[in-house]
Write an enzyme that holds these catalytic residues in place. Structure first.
Site, PDB file in Angstrom:
ATOM      1  N   GLU A 394      33.756  47.308  40.468  1.00 31.77           N
ATOM      2  CA  GLU A 394      34.588  47.711  41.428  1.00 31.77           C
ATOM      3  C   GLU A 394      35.626  48.627  40.854  1.00 31.77           C
ATOM      4  O   GLU A 394      36.214  48.142  39.835  1.00 31.77           O
ATOM      5  CB  GLU A 394      35.163  46.355  42.011  1.00 31.77           C
ATOM      6  CG  GLU A 394      34.191  45.548  42.892  1.00 31.77           C
ATOM      7  CD  GLU A 394      34.694  43.865  43.059  1.00 31.77           C
ATOM      8  OE1 GLU A 394      35.912  43.907  42.802  1.00 31.77           O
ATOM      9  OE2 GLU A 394      33.885  43.028  43.191  1.00 31.77           O
ATOM     10  N   GLU A 425      30.754  40.366  43.788  1.00 31.23           N
ATOM     11  CA  GLU A 425      30.594  39.931  42.511  1.00 31.23           C
ATOM     12  C   GLU A 425      29.316  39.294  42.114  1.00 31.23           C
ATOM     13  O   GLU A 425      28.714  39.741  41.008  1.00 31.23           O
ATOM     14  CB  GLU A 425      31.840  39.007  42.014  1.00 31.23           C
ATOM     15  CG  GLU A 425      33.122  39.443  41.620  1.00 31.23           C
ATOM     16  CD  GLU A 425      33.754  39.890  43.130  1.00 31.23           C
ATOM     17  OE1 GLU A 425      33.310  39.846  43.995  1.00 31.23           O
ATOM     18  OE2 GLU A 425      34.952  40.709  42.669  1.00 31.23           O
ATOM     19  N   ASP A 450      38.842  35.545  36.547  1.00 31.36           N
ATOM     20  CA  ASP A 450      39.413  34.603  37.609  1.00 31.36           C
ATOM     21  C   ASP A 450      38.062  34.744  38.739  1.00 31.36           C
ATOM     22  O   ASP A 450      37.809  34.036  39.440  1.00 31.36           O
ATOM     23  CB  ASP A 450      40.306  34.828  38.295  1.00 31.36           C
ATOM     24  CG  ASP A 450      41.583  34.788  37.301  1.00 31.36           C
ATOM     25  OD1 ASP A 450      42.483  34.111  37.189  1.00 31.36           O
ATOM     26  OD2 ASP A 450      41.612  36.020  36.541  1.00 31.36           O
ATOM     27  N   PHE A 451      37.452  36.116  38.627  1.00 34.58           N
ATOM     28  CA  PHE A 451      36.519  36.302  39.753  1.00 34.58           C
ATOM     29  C   PHE A 451      34.915  36.024  39.313  1.00 34.58           C
ATOM     30  O   PHE A 451      33.871  35.924  40.080  1.00 34.58           O
ATOM     31  CB  PHE A 451      36.517  37.670  40.272  1.00 34.58           C
ATOM     32  CG  PHE A 451      37.915  38.345  40.668  1.00 34.58           C
ATOM     33  CD1 PHE A 451      38.820  37.473  40.882  1.00 34.58           C
ATOM     34  CD2 PHE A 451      38.129  39.422  40.753  1.00 34.58           C
ATOM     35  CE1 PHE A 451      40.047  37.972  41.529  1.00 34.58           C
ATOM     36  CE2 PHE A 451      39.294  39.949  41.020  1.00 34.58           C
ATOM     37  CZ  PHE A 451      40.244  39.171  41.428  1.00 34.58           C
ATOM     38  N   HIS A 494      44.613  35.393  39.250  1.00 30.63           N
ATOM     39  CA  HIS A 494      44.550  36.667  38.356  1.00 30.63           C
ATOM     40  C   HIS A 494      45.036  36.604  36.798  1.00 30.63           C
ATOM     41  O   HIS A 494      45.413  37.649  36.298  1.00 30.63           O
ATOM     42  CB  HIS A 494      45.293  37.774  39.022  1.00 30.63           C
ATOM     43  CG  HIS A 494      44.788  38.271  40.297  1.00 30.63           C
ATOM     44  ND1 HIS A 494      44.988  37.364  41.525  1.00 30.63           N
ATOM     45  CD2 HIS A 494      43.930  39.500  40.664  1.00 30.63           C
ATOM     46  CE1 HIS A 494      44.355  38.406  42.528  1.00 30.63           C
ATOM     47  NE2 HIS A 494      43.739  39.272  42.172  1.00 30.63           N
TER      48      HIS A 494
END
Ligand code: TPP
Length: 690
Positions: A394, A425, A450-451, A494
């Site tokens: 991204e 993701e 975190d993702f 985050h």
């Protein structure tokens, strides 16, 4: 609306080919019937999802492929595996061997396609272009998109067929991957095997629209419904879609309506279906119906079609005998295939040591760069060196990545090799897996660690395991670049340090550099490595300056920790940004006459226990420092390993200084209190010295 294809077209294929389609369908049917019996006798263990009833889909679709095209498959994958291999066999012996190896795999034998590591649900036959089945419903769809991306980027003209069920069509993977495939016009044909049910839930209770093919338009591709009980109808529809894909006209979705004869698995009582429904579908059995059509059309005699059936009966007996007479895999080889072999030479190790020393000194032959620039340099040099390296993620293009780690690369290499992706993701991870298995070396950026749980299935279940599950027949050379850590007051979504999640899975390396020198050399090594690598940067380090060798091409072989400060009283073991805090704590304690050694692990997996051991033997005292939550932190695991291997050298209990077990809070004083500070680390060291 999707187009519906009428069936009962005239034959357009030679007799030999028509009889082969019949034979393949019989082979799948008899294989499945046999597997059902062997499961009942507990000869085959585990779960098997049988494909009987749906043979026309796999056989028809795969008959439309060229020899070097690829497929991805599902938990109900015996039919796909058989048809892909069978379509490529040129002799009766080779066909029998294919059958044998499939049965051996289901029986967990060393002679099976995956050496008994995959079994029914994860059978793969990579040499025949079958990139494998998956036990995760929908898990293969992003992988197929990635494999198709590899074909497009390498300009091979090959096409990928991606099989999955109506149930899988409700997963996020389906939507993300079809969106990406449509967006990038990838050469992939999605084949929905709509057998009316997921496990027991009918499609009408799982989706508002009953034709999955209707969704194709939303993703910029044509959709078509075909009779999945008609091998020729499937072959024709898929053939057209393949032709489009091969010409560069992008993906298609073909929905094949079919029915499975058995339950979802052997233990399924099939309460959700009526006997009448089953009888109606069985009256449309694709095999005898196709045989009858061959006779009716004068293509083959009854004797000839009967002969096919008998031949297959004999072959299945032989395959079963072969499987049951084959040895099971030796338990000494339990760990074989988890990782692709290390490629680093003694020279690489020596050179890295030399350059590390040079950069520690600074001065001639070195220069200063930021951590972010070191990462850019690494990617740039590797992309220049190897055309199979590319970046996707991204905002990695013009924007240069959320923290600027890909800045300038889009201008230099263009949008083909520095690809902005949708916010997907799971598919970023899965497409990296597929592309890596198909010959590329993707660097996939997930903006925040975190993702990464959004992509966990794709990275951990597919990427990290495929080599092992598929018996060492594939490599997955991909890098997931991400960043983590606290320090910017951006709170719990985050700011986490989730490396412990990633060290937990076998089959993936975890790398966490603390300096520009390490960041550059480790990223270059990660790109060249044949294993999946989770490369976790720290958001507070991007602007930190450090020394790298002047224009020198170097890699840091994995599994080499760096003693960032030598000491004699206590060993602090840490990584990433905490190295800086630990060094500050060591400096402070030096004023109190305490000599602290600071080890930067650099790679958590593989772990350099030699360097750790040498230090622990010297100091007898250990403090582990991590920015990860204390419970289950990687440092806690390391403490256990030290205890197992070095207990006799310990003069005090191992201390650990970790993040508090709270979601990282936003407010600055709270955030500071949540992660190890210089003071907390110093206190931990004093504790270990008492
Ligand atoms: C992600 C995931 N969720 C649930 C399951 C359990 N499960 C295995 S197969 C299956 C049904 C899948 O239905 P479909 O995609 O239509 O394929 P079919 O079994 O009908 O061939 C379910 C729910 C799983 N293996 N993976």
């Amino acid at each position: 609306m999707s187009k519906k294809t009428s069936t009962r077209k005239k034959f357009d294929l030679p007799k030999e080919q028509a009889l082969d389609l019949l034979q393949q369908m019989w082979e799948i049917r008899m294989f499945e019937d046999k597997v059902y019996d062997l499961l009942g006798q507990n000869v085959i263990k585990g779960a098997s999802h049988l494909y009987a009833g749906e043979e026309a889909v796999a056989v028809g679709a795969i008959a439309a492929l060229q020899d070097d095209d690829l497929i991805t498959s599902t938990h109900r994958g015996h039919g796909h595996c058989h048809a892909r291999g069978a379509a490529l066999t040129k002799t009766a012996e080779a066909r029998q061997e294919h059958y044998n190896r499939m049965m051996a795999e289901l029986c967990g034998r060393a002679t099976g396609y995956c050496g008994g590591r995959g079994g029914s649900m994860h059978i793969a036959d990579v040499e025949h272009g079958n990139l494998g089945a998956t036990g995760i419903v929908g898990g293969n769809i992003p992988v197929a998109a990635g494999a198709a991306l590899a074909q497009q980027m390498q300009n091979t003209g090959r096409v990928v067929l991606c099989f999955f069920g109506d149930g899988a069509s409700q997963t996020g993977n389906f939507h993300e991957a079809l969106n990406l495939a449509g967006l990038w016009q990838l050469p992939v044909v999605f084949i929905v095997e709509n057998n009316l049910y997921g496990m027991s839930v009918p499609l009408k209770n799982a989706a508002a629209k009953l034709d999955v093919a209707d969704r194709a338009r939303a993703y910029g591709m044509p959709g078509e419904v075909v009779d999945g009980m008609d091998v020729l109808a499937v072959r024709e529809a898929v053939g057209r879609a393949i032709e489009r894909a091969r010409k560069g006209e992008g993906p298609s979705l073909i929905e094949c309506k079919a029915y499975r004869w058995y339950g979802h698995s052997r233990s399924d009582p099939r309460k959700y279906r009526t006997k009448q429904e089953e009888a109606e579908w069985k009256a449309r059995d694709p095999i005898p119906n196709f045989a009858a059509r061959l006779v009716e059309a004068g293509i083959a005699t009854e004797a000839e079609v009967d002969e096919v059936e008998q031949k297959v009966e004999q072959a299945i007996e032989e395959a079963t005998e072969f499987a049951l007479n084959s040895p099971t895999p030796p338990v000494e080889e339990l760990e074989r295939y988890v990782y692709a072999p290390f490629k680093w030479t003694e020279e690489d190790y020596a050179r890295e040591r030399r350059l590390r020393e040079l950069c520690r000194e600074g001065g001639p032959g070195t220069r200063k760069v930021l951590y972010r620039e070191a990462l850019q340099e690494a990617a740039r040099e590797e992309m220049k060196r190897d055309p199979s390296v590319f970046i996707m993620g991204e905002d990695v293009g013009l924007y240069g990545g959320a923290y600027g780690a890909t800045k300038g690369l889009f201008d230099e290499f263009g949008g083909e090799r520095v690809r902005d992706t949708p916010i997907s993701e799971a598919t970023i991870g899965g497409a990296a897996v597929g592309a890596a298995m198909a010959g590329m070396r993707p660097i996939a950026e997930i903006m925040y660690v975190d993702f990464t749980p959004l992509a966990m299935d794709q990275i951990a279940n597919q990427g990290a395991k495929n080599r092992y599950m598929f018996g060492g027949k594939t490599i997955v050379p991909m890098v997931i670049r991400t960043e983590g850590g606290a320090g910017r007051c951006i709170a719990a979504h985050h700011s986490q340090s989730l490396e412990a999640l990633w060290t937990h899975f076998p089959g993936i390396y975890v790398v966490m550099p603390s300096t520009p020198f390490d960041a550059k050399g480790l990223l270059k090594a990660a790109i060249r490595d044949d294993n999946p690598v989770m490369f976790i940067e720290h958001k507070m380090l991007y602007g930190v300056e450090g020394v790298v060798p002047d224009g020198d091409d170097y890699v840091i072989p994995f599994g080499v920790a760096d003693v960032k400060r030598e000491g004699t009283d206590v060993t602090v073991i840490t990584y990433s940004r905490m190295v800086l805090n630990a060094l500050d704590a060591a400096e402070k304690l030096a004023e109190e006459g305490i000599s602290v050694e600071v080890i930067d692990l650099r790679t958590l997996k593989p772990l350099d226990m030699d360097t750790v051991a040498a230090s622990v033997i010297k100091t007898g005292r250990v403090v582990g420092v991590s920015e990860g939550y204390k419970t289950g932190s990687f440092i806690s695991e390391l403490a256990m390993v030290i205890q197992e291997q070095l207990f006799d050298w310990l003069d005090a209990p191992i201390a650990r200084v970790c993040a508090a077990d709270v979601p990282v809070p936003m407010s600055e004083p709270l955030e500071d209190a949540a992660i190890p500070s210089v003071e907390r680390i110093a206190a931990g060291i004093r504790e270990a010295l008492r």
